[in-house]
Design a protein around this motif. Structure first.
Motif, PDB file in Angstrom:
ATOM      1  N   GLU A 246     136.859  88.806  16.133  1.00 27.84           N
ATOM      2  CA  GLU A 246     136.693  87.681  15.205  1.00 27.84           C
ATOM      3  C   GLU A 246     137.604  87.885  14.002  1.00 27.84           C
ATOM      4  N   ALA A 248     138.138  85.862  10.166  1.00 31.09           N
ATOM      5  CA  ALA A 248     137.649  84.747   9.338  1.00 31.09           C
ATOM      6  C   ALA A 248     137.793  85.090   7.869  1.00 31.09           C
ATOM      7  N   VAL A 316     141.218  84.238  22.409  1.00 33.55           N
ATOM      8  CA  VAL A 316     140.912  84.005  20.989  1.00 33.55           C
ATOM      9  C   VAL A 316     141.008  82.502  20.738  1.00 33.55           C
ATOM     10  N   MET A 317     139.889  81.907  20.272  1.00 31.71           N
ATOM     11  CA  MET A 317     139.858  80.451  20.012  1.00 31.71           C
ATOM     12  C   MET A 317     139.920  80.202  18.519  1.00 31.71           C
ATOM     13  N   ASN A 318     140.614  79.127  18.154  1.00 30.26           N
ATOM     14  CA  ASN A 318     140.633  78.731  16.761  1.00 30.26           C
ATOM     15  C   ASN A 318     139.503  77.746  16.523  1.00 30.26           C
ATOM     16  N   ASP A 322     140.334  78.443   9.489  1.00 34.28           N
ATOM     17  CA  ASP A 322     140.903  79.795   9.536  1.00 34.28           C
ATOM     18  C   ASP A 322     139.967  80.792  10.231  1.00 34.28           C
ATOM     19  N   GLN A 324     138.746  82.487  13.768  1.00 32.87           N
ATOM     20  CA  GLN A 324     139.114  82.712  15.168  1.00 32.87           C
ATOM     21  C   GLN A 324     138.081  83.633  15.815  1.00 32.87           C
ATOM     22  N   ALA A 326     136.835  85.408  19.782  1.00 34.09           N
ATOM     23  CA  ALA A 326     137.078  85.612  21.214  1.00 34.09           C
ATOM     24  C   ALA A 326     135.729  85.852  21.884  1.00 34.09           C
ATOM     25  N   GLU A 331     132.341  79.789  22.889  1.00 34.17           N
ATOM     26  CA  GLU A 331     133.107  78.673  23.483  1.00 34.17           C
ATOM     27  C   GLU A 331     132.183  77.714  24.231  1.00 34.17           C
TER      28      GLU A 331
END
Ligand code: SF4
Length: 335
Positions: A246, A248, A316-318, A322, A324, A326, A331
């Protein structure tokens, strides 16, 4: 915002197989050769913004120190790119790397081990200035060293003393002075207060924060101490077994952690007036980086793991803002 530093898909693996004889294994009547590789950092991507403190946190052995050393060019990555002010620096030779050595500095955890015990403080601080600025006169070098010693709170009258004549806190001040004396833009601080008495830690943190304000420094701050990280960082990256879980802004990460590993880490921070029983206990041990689990490296300890987690590495997802993460669970919206 233009990034000062970009870390793109970095792998850093160490082959610890030893000699060919060490690699030979005898099993089932057959001799096979097997390499032993420690996968310390795996496909990590991060951007570092100018003037910020980006903290990298995680348990011992999660790869955070290896990542910092790889960024500084102390290790060459097996894969990926490191870009500093738009220039790729991960494949540079030692001589090509020289201009970056002044701009990028490192402060180590153990100031005693990182300072040459046979050199006086003056020699420790003057040597890099002379090497990188051969045009400076002796007087100018001396003046620069005295100025930096004053900034870190060590009286220049002690410049002729050796590192062992100082306390741990003073030695770390001298380590910081050695980093600052070259007027860097970027400092990777690897657990800079972990080896110090608790009473000294706040002083060294304040020194680092003052230096950042006065000089516009950018920090990559490696730590396992989340209370410290919450206090000094702008953004936080969480690593587990060499992988990024992560990333952030600090306020967001501490108030709304998304990744199950981040949640478990944060639940272990003691809070004044905190409720008893809020600590998430993780089952099992951290797996070895020699034999990484398949899929999500955290699946063996994650309370939300399912079949997909054990088979597929989460990307890794946005998430916007700001942030992110994984994690398949995030998800899929089930965490
Ligand atoms: Fe847990 Fe699966 Fe998310 Fe990994 S991907 S943290 S195992 S839910």
């Amino acid at each position: 915002m233009k990034n000062l530093l970009e870390i793109k898909g970095i792998d850093k693996h160490f082959d610890i197989s030893g000699s060919i004889l060490d690699q030979l294994k005898f099993a089932g009547g057959k001799v096979t050769r097997k390499k032993t590789v420690v996968k310390a950092v795996n496909d990590v991507s991060l951007d570092v913004h100018p003037g910020e403190t980006l903290a990298v946190v995680g348990e011992s052995g999660c790869g955070k120190s290896t990542l910092a050393r790889t960024v500084l060019g102390l290790y060459r990555p097996n894969r990926g790119e490191i870009i500093y002010r738009g220039e790729r620096i991960d494949r540079l030779s030692p001589s090509q790397m020289l201009p970056y050595r002044t701009r990028m500095q490192m402060v180590f955890q153990d100031p005693y081990a990182s300072l040459n015990p046979r050199m006086t403080v003056r020699q420790i601080l003057e040597e890099p200035v002379r090497f990188h600025n051969p045009s400076l006169s002796r007087g100018e070098v001396k003046e620069k060293v005295a100025e930096v010693m004053l900034q870190v709170g060590v009286d220049p009258v002690w410049a002729t003393n050796f590192p062992h004549e100082f306390s741990g806190g003073q030695r770390q001040r001298i380590s910081i002075a050695r980093a600052l004396v070259l007027d860097p833009e970027f400092i990777a601080a690897d657990e800079p207060i972990a080896a110090l008495d608790v009473s000294i830690q706040a002083q060294i943190l304040n020194l680092l924060m003052d230096a950042q304000e006065q000089r516009g420094l950018t920090y990559l701050f490696i730590s396992h101490d989340l209370s410290v990280v919450e206090h000094i960082s702008n953004r936080v990256a969480v690593m587990y077994l060499g992988c990024l879980c992560e990333l952030a802004p600090a306020g967001e990460l501490f108030s709304n952690p998304r990744h199950p590993y981040t949640r478990a880490l944060l639940s272990a921070i003691p809070r004044l007036g905190g409720q008893a029983g809020g600590h998430t206990r993780l089952s099992g041990d951290v797996p070895t980086p020699i034999n990484l689990p398949t899929g999500c490296v955290f699946h063996g300890r994650c309370p939300h793991a399912d079949e997909r987690c054990s088979r597929e590495i989460p990307a890794v997802m946005n998430l916007g803002g700001d942030v992110q993460v994984a994690c398949h669970g995030v998800e899929e919206g089930r965490i």
